[in-house]
Write an enzyme that holds these catalytic residues in place. Sequence first.
Site, PDB file in Angstrom:
ATOM      1  N   GLU A 244       0.862  -1.236  -0.086  1.00  0.00           N
ATOM      2  CA  GLU A 244      -0.057  -0.017   0.023  1.00  0.00           C
ATOM      3  C   GLU A 244       0.921   1.035  -0.096  1.00  0.00           C
ATOM      4  OE1 GLU A 244      -3.165   2.305   2.810  1.00  0.00           O
ATOM      5  OE2 GLU A 244      -3.528   0.282   2.478  1.00  0.00           O
ATOM      6  N   CYS A 278      -2.749   8.575   4.017  1.00  0.00           N
ATOM      7  CA  CYS A 278      -2.649   7.914   2.505  1.00  0.00           C
ATOM      8  C   CYS A 278      -4.094   8.332   1.773  1.00  0.00           C
ATOM      9  CB  CYS A 278      -2.393   6.548   2.523  1.00  0.00           C
ATOM     10  SG  CYS A 278      -1.020   6.096   3.434  1.00  0.00           S
TER      11      CYS A 278
END
Length: 473
Positions: A244, A278
Site C-alpha cells: 500500500e 494515505c
Amino acid sequence: MKTLQNFIGGTWEDSQSSAMQDLVNPASENVIARHPGGSPADVDRAVDAAVEAQPEWAALPVAERVKYLIEWAAVIAEHAEELAELECQEMGKPIALGRSFIEGGIQGFRVAAEEALTYPFAVTLPGADGSETTILRHPLGATAVITPWNFPVPMVLGALGPLLAAGNTVVVKPSERSPLSTARLFELSTLPPGVVNLVLGDARAGAPLVEHKQIRLVHFTGSVDAGRRVGADTGGRLCRSILELGGKDPVVVDAGVDPVATAAAVAFGSFVNTGQICTSMERIYVHQDIAEAFVAALVEAAATYTLGDGRDAETVLGPLVDAGQRDIVHRHVTDAVERGARVRIGGGIPNRKGFFYPATVLTDVDDTMLVMTEETFGPIAPVVVVSSFEEGLARAGSSRFALGATVYTHNSDHAAAATGIPAGVTWINQWQGGGPERLYEPAGESGMGATGARAAYDAATRPATIHTAPTPS
C-alpha cells in the site's frame, strides 16, 4: 529519556549494532527517546525467533489462536489513552484524535481475528466416483510487516490480525520516525514468545528484513519508491508482497450539494491528522455552479483548524512529523504559487518552534503543479473549478495514483458513474465510510495486493489440494 530495544522471542534486547538514533517530538523539537538504527544481525535474530515459534503457533486450533488475539486486544484497549499519548509525542497527532483511531484499530483487529472462525481453512468436496478432494489453506510461515509513521498503532494492528489468526508468525519493523508507541504495544503482548517480534531502525533493518530468505510474505505500507524496491526484492525470490503505497486522492463535488456542509466535510478530509493520511483529500474538483460558495466555506472551515501541541485539548492541527515533511509540503505550495495558484488561507511556515504548517486552501491550480501530481501528505486543499460533473470525474481518474476517491452528489446517475473511478476505495457522500469488512486493492502506483475481509486470509495462506481416490473394494 527512554532507550528503546528490540523485542525478539519474547525478550527485550539491545541491538547487535551500536548505531542509535534520536527520536524528536515534532511539537517541541526536543529529543524524547533513542532507538536502534537497525542491523542485519537484529533481523536474523528476529526472523529466527519467528521461524522457531511458527510450527507450534500454527498447530493450535484456530479458536485458540483467536482467543489469544482477543485477549491481547482487551489489554491494548485498556491502554488506548496511553498509546495515543505516545503517538502524540512521537508524531504530533492530537491525543483525542489518536485515541479514536487506535480504538478503531483495536475493533478492526478483533473483527479480522474473528474472521478466522468462519474462514474455510479446510473444504472437502465429494467426487462422483466416490473420491474426495480437500482444499487446505496452510499458513505461509514467518512474515514481515513494515509500517509507516502516520498511524503507528492502528497500522500494525490492521496487518497483524489475519496473519496471526491464520497461523503465521510476524516480525514488525515500524517507521524510525514513530517507534515509541509500537514498542509499548509489544510490551503489552500476551502472545507466546516468538509469535510477534519487533526490530527497530531505518533501512538498515528494513532492507534485510524484506530480503530475508526465510520471510514468506512482506506487508509493506510506505512510499512508492520504497514500495518498488520491496516489490523487486520480493519478486526476485518469489516471495509474496502486499504493497500500500502513495495516494493523491481526488474529490469531486457536484452541483446540487450543500456547498457549506460539503466544504466542512472536505476540510476534515484534507486537514485531519495534518493531512498525513494515505487517503487524504489532495485534489478537489468542484462544479462551477457552487464553486464560489464552496471555496468561501472551505476557507472559513480551514480557519478553525488551530495549530498546537496535541496534548492541548484545544488543538485541532498538530505538527507535521518532522522538518523534512514540512519542507515537502511547503515546496508544493511554493511551486503552485510560482505557477499562478492563489493562496486563500495559510501557505506559510509559522514563526514558532515545532514542525507546524497551517491549513491551506489554494485556488487557480492546474493538474501540472506538484500539489496536484505528487503526494503532498500535508494540510493542503487545492481546488480546481470544473464545468461539469463529467469533467470532474475524468480528471479525478487521470492520476498515476489510485488509492481512494470521494464523490459528493445528489444525482443517482452521477453516483453510479462514480463507481468507474479507478481506485481501491470510492466513497460517495461520506469520506471514510464503511467498516472493517471492506475489501479493496490499490491500483496504479498506489500499490498491489487485495486486503480486507477474507482477501486478507487468502493472502496470508497457501492453498493446497489433496485428492483421495476411493478405496478399492
